[in-house]
Write an enzyme that holds these catalytic residues in place. Structure first.
Site, PDB file in Angstrom:
ATOM      1  N   SER A  97      42.773  49.613  59.752  1.00  0.00           N
ATOM      2  CA  SER A  97      43.949  49.587  60.609  1.00  0.00           C
ATOM      3  C   SER A  97      45.021  50.546  60.082  1.00  0.00           C
ATOM      4  CB  SER A  97      44.453  48.137  60.722  1.00  0.00           C
ATOM      5  OG  SER A  97      45.444  48.025  61.705  1.00  0.00           O
ATOM      6  N   ASP A 194      38.500  45.659  70.362  1.00  0.00           N
ATOM      7  CA  ASP A 194      39.596  45.545  69.397  1.00  0.00           C
ATOM      8  C   ASP A 194      40.858  45.197  70.169  1.00  0.00           C
ATOM      9  OD1 ASP A 194      41.764  46.114  67.632  1.00  0.00           O
ATOM     10  OD2 ASP A 194      40.550  47.564  66.519  1.00  0.00           O
ATOM     11  N   HIS A 224      39.100  43.496  65.602  1.00  0.00           N
ATOM     12  CA  HIS A 224      39.873  44.466  64.817  1.00  0.00           C
ATOM     13  C   HIS A 224      39.611  44.381  63.311  1.00  0.00           C
ATOM     14  CE1 HIS A 224      42.993  47.240  63.758  1.00  0.00           C
ATOM     15  NE2 HIS A 224      43.623  46.335  63.033  1.00  0.00           N
TER      16      HIS A 224
END
Length: 247
Positions: A97, A194, A224
């Site tokens: 991320s 996601d 995610h």
């Protein structure tokens, strides 16, 4: 900067000393090192030297995070990189991320990085962009623990500071604008589904970087936080293959 909350259990930075090949491992926005520790431990078992820094303001309380700027998060990763530089001849960088965003930042600014492995990296998140229109709002809902496996939970903040969203928007813009500086090999992981970072980010990164060796690997069975989800072992195995092929 003085913070008022202690580091949570399982959110501490981690360090594993191994051979002369180092792997820098970065967690994401509002998350903690808990999301990356299984990868770090697997890379350490394979013999590598591993550093998983705790990003400034993370792993304690969202009020601590509210006080930090994106430059503080960069500094946290750079300190991990320096720890590895003192011990290793070759350094790889991976992150989830915003950790993937920071991975790209490092490759843009440190030309000696051998290769990178961004995982669901963020360079544009349209759902965040209305934050500047919010008035008298200090915290938003949590974004952590977007995980398909119902038996797993991410150690992440239960609220998201508005100020921190403004900071990550600046970081993403900075990194996106310098993608062409990335020339090292890149393995880009992306979850097909996601709910935090739109999967199209992977294609934007792929097209934006100047690496001769680059590929996208689609993760089919998670959301995610892929590093804690069903495809965790796939990420570990593919990363170890990628590292071995770039030594």
């Amino acid at each position: 900067m003085s913070y008022q909350y202690p580091v949570l259990p399982d959110a501490e930075a981690f360090y594993f000393e191994g051979n002369k090949i180092g792997i820098l491992v970065s967690h994401g926005f509002t998350g903690s090192t808990q999301s990356m520790r299984p990868l770090g431990e697997a890379y350490a078992r394979a013999g590598y030297t591993v550093c998983g820094p705790r990003l400034d303001g993370h792993g304690t309380h969202y009020e601590d995070m509210e006080q930090t700027a994106y430059k503080d998060w960069i500094t946290s990763v750079e300190e991990g990189y320096q720890w590895l530089k003192e011990r290793c001849d070759t350094i790889f960088v991976t992150g989830l991320s915003m950790g993937g965003t920071l991975t790209l930042y490092m490759a843009e600014n440190y030309t000696d990085i051998r290769a990178i492995i961004p995982i669901n990296a963020a360079i544009t998140v349209p759902s965040m962009e209305n934050v500047n229109e919010l008035e008298n709002v200090r915290f938003l809902d949590a974004i952590g623990s977007d995980i398909k496996n119902p038996e797993v939970k991410e150690l992440a903040y239960e609220k998201t500071p508005v100020q921190s969203v403004k900071e990550i928007l600046q970081l993403m813009e900075k990194v996106k604008g310098n993608l062409s500086k990335v020339t090292c090999p890149a393995l880009i992981f992306v979850s097909d589904e996601d709910h935090v970072v739109p999967p199209f980010n992977a294609q934007l990164i792929y097209e934006g970087i100047e690496s001769e060796r680059k590929s996208i690997f689609s993760l089919k069975n998670n959301y995610h936080v892929a590093t804690l989800d069903h495809d965790q072992q796939v990420i570990i195995d593919k990363t170890l293959e990628f590292i071995a092929s770039n030594l």
